[in-house]
Design an enzyme around this catalytic site. Sequence first.
Site, mmCIF file in Angstrom:
data_model
loop_
_atom_site.group_PDB
_atom_site.id
_atom_site.type_symbol
_atom_site.label_atom_id
_atom_site.label_comp_id
_atom_site.label_asym_id
_atom_site.label_seq_id
_atom_site.Cartn_x
_atom_site.Cartn_y
_atom_site.Cartn_z
ATOM 1 N N TRP A 82 25.572 88.264 75.654
ATOM 2 C CA TRP A 82 26.171 87.313 74.710
ATOM 3 C C TRP A 82 27.460 86.768 75.329
ATOM 4 C CZ3 TRP A 82 23.580 85.263 70.869
ATOM 5 C CH2 TRP A 82 24.252 84.384 70.020
ATOM 6 N N HIS A 99 35.363 87.063 58.221
ATOM 7 C CA HIS A 99 34.220 87.056 57.307
ATOM 8 C C HIS A 99 33.987 88.429 56.672
ATOM 9 C CE1 HIS A 99 32.114 83.029 58.128
ATOM 10 N NE2 HIS A 99 33.381 82.946 58.525
ATOM 11 N N HIS A 267 41.386 77.897 62.475
ATOM 12 C CA HIS A 267 40.751 76.916 63.352
ATOM 13 C C HIS A 267 41.598 76.572 64.567
ATOM 14 C CE1 HIS A 267 38.127 75.452 59.727
ATOM 15 N NE2 HIS A 267 37.778 76.638 60.199
#
Length: 730
Positions: A82, A99, A267
């Site tokens: 990954w 999350h 962000h």
Amino acid sequence: MDKKSQASAGKCPFAHGANTSLASSNTDWWPNSLNLDILSQHDKKTNPMDPDFDYAAAFAQLDLEAVKQDLRDLINSSQDWWPSDYGSYIGMMVRTAWHLAGTYRKQDGRGGANTGNQRFAPLNSWPDNVNTDKGRRLLWPIKKKYGNKISWGDLIVLAGTVAYEVAGLKTFGFGGGRVDIWHPEKDIYWGEERKWLDATKNRYGDDQDRTTLENPLAAVQMGLIYVNPEGVDGHPDPLKTAQDMRTTFDRMAMNDEETVALTAGGHTVGKAHGNGKAELLGANTEAADVEFQGLGWHNPEGTGNGCNTMVSGIEGAWTTHPTKWDNEYFYLLFTYDWEQRKSPAGAHQWEPINIKEEDKPVDAHNPNVRRNPIMTDADMALKMDPEYRKIAERFYHDPAYFAEVFARAWFKLTHRDMGPKSRYLGADVPAEDLIWQDPVPSVDYTLSEAEIDELKAKLLNSGLTCSELINTAWDSARTYRGSDFRGGANGARIRLSPQKDWVGNEPERLHKVLAKLEEIQASLNKKVSIADLIVLGGTAAVEKAAQEAGFAVKVPFTPGRGDATQEQTDEYSFADLEPKHDGYRNWLKQDYAVQPEEMLLDRTQLMGLTAPEMTVLIGGMRVLGTNYAGAKEGVFTDRVGVLSNDFFVNLTDMENTWEPVGKNLYEIRDRKTGAVKWTATRVDLVFGSNSILRSYAEVYAQDDNKEKFVHDFIAAWNKVMNADRFDVKK
């Protein structure tokens, strides 16, 4: 099994009771029956740890600095299976932690990072959690190395915090202490939808008023952590998205400034992934077949990862340098005009018009190519919503202030469900007391058994009735929520705003009791907190009631509670702890769509009680005469104030009939004469109608269990009074 039976079972000679796709549960057969599973979640039988395992003690042996260094090494690497974006897992670790923590909601305190529940369904398979499974798997070698000394919940939050430090942010701190669970939390209500991201199911009472989002939910749709990044119901409209953000983040106990900081700070690092076709992704984590070994959303396109990674469907980074903590997010947001475009996956996103080449981020896997930055609808809301824009512009012009506000908001996001600071573990716990941690001053006194007995006598001879003392102690303690460790008797906030004015606390009676307790406190040579006096008053009254039932018992009492001040109390935050019902005192604030007995189960689970504890407490509270406003429903005794098992004896007496006479009102009549003996509510009668609860009620109704009833009631009472005493070994 004969041949005919084998044929009907798919020609398999084995029973299929363990196959969850074939087995039927009682709730399948009787969907309207009262489901008590909420009270048996996290049974010890599912816990693989030794019975005497103490996580705090194990964490104390952890080399926290070594863990952080291992995390830095991981974050700055790239694994073949990954690959990392830009050679860094900063974005991955931040998102995985975010999350995990971001499911917290203040209405009932459920969700959040405290239990590490992202490892289990449904959260591990929510569409918004695509590839957080990869984040956890990347962390597995570190978890394996340090084992029991660090929980998954702590490790994931620490990884996100260290990721920000690697990016260059001065973080506010980190506290350990999250204890993992070992199976799904089926008791959390995430919504009634049976389909992910189902736009046909409206969670709003009024679609034009986004504050009418169904309680206790915070996310706008099933399967989302917050709001839809493409816009409300997938339709771009930043001003409408701003309304959803304001409601959703408020449900997480965040104000406008914290909302802007978290959106922008989240962000500032990492990127969104949508370079592919979402419809080609394989099954989610929970549904993927065994060869995927707990990893979901297999992507058959290209390498399936790296440049082919699919997550939200939105594609691109928000800033020019997505692995650095800086102010580029606001620079790009305010410097350029933005227009709606579609990602390679077909998702709505915003891209800048005529952006300078040097302001574009490089491709996450090819440094020789530059890509447009992107913004989601939530990002554009910070520019278009007038209030959000004021805050965003201040952050733009004061980067140091932005960094400080974000660091504190990140700490709050990842620690909000941990309760008071006394539960935090480790050397990185900030020294500052924060109001959302519900601080309570410590006390510097001890009480001997003789002093406790003397105080009991003063309280019982104060002119206050036993029911007044019991009700005040109960109302003070019942606010405790094991979901986020808030509320409870410690701090005596029942004497402060807003609790002193809550309808459920019977303000007139409460004022009378508090005035008398303050009078007693003022007369003492040794100042004892009002919090301790409240609990001791109820404890003394219960002890007296047990003695009047013929049992010479001593109800335990552990002093040490402090008295919080109004300045230490966030009134807005505490409003969510206001009881709207209390089955233990047979009270509903108003009529609700949900049945009273279902609300009783929810309250019981939040208080950390079992079904037998709930049963014995209900029976005891009724005969003690503790109903709200002295109501008679469920008081099945002629000896009110005596801690007898009369409630259960009379509830199970087959010489009675039970007849509905109004909404949530029943009459219990003598079967022979028809005379009304008692009245009752659904909460009372469910202990005779539900087969499981009746089995407990019958135990306490038995002639040989009168003493057991008293001892069990006292144990359950003591558990409630001390639920928030994290300084006491339970």
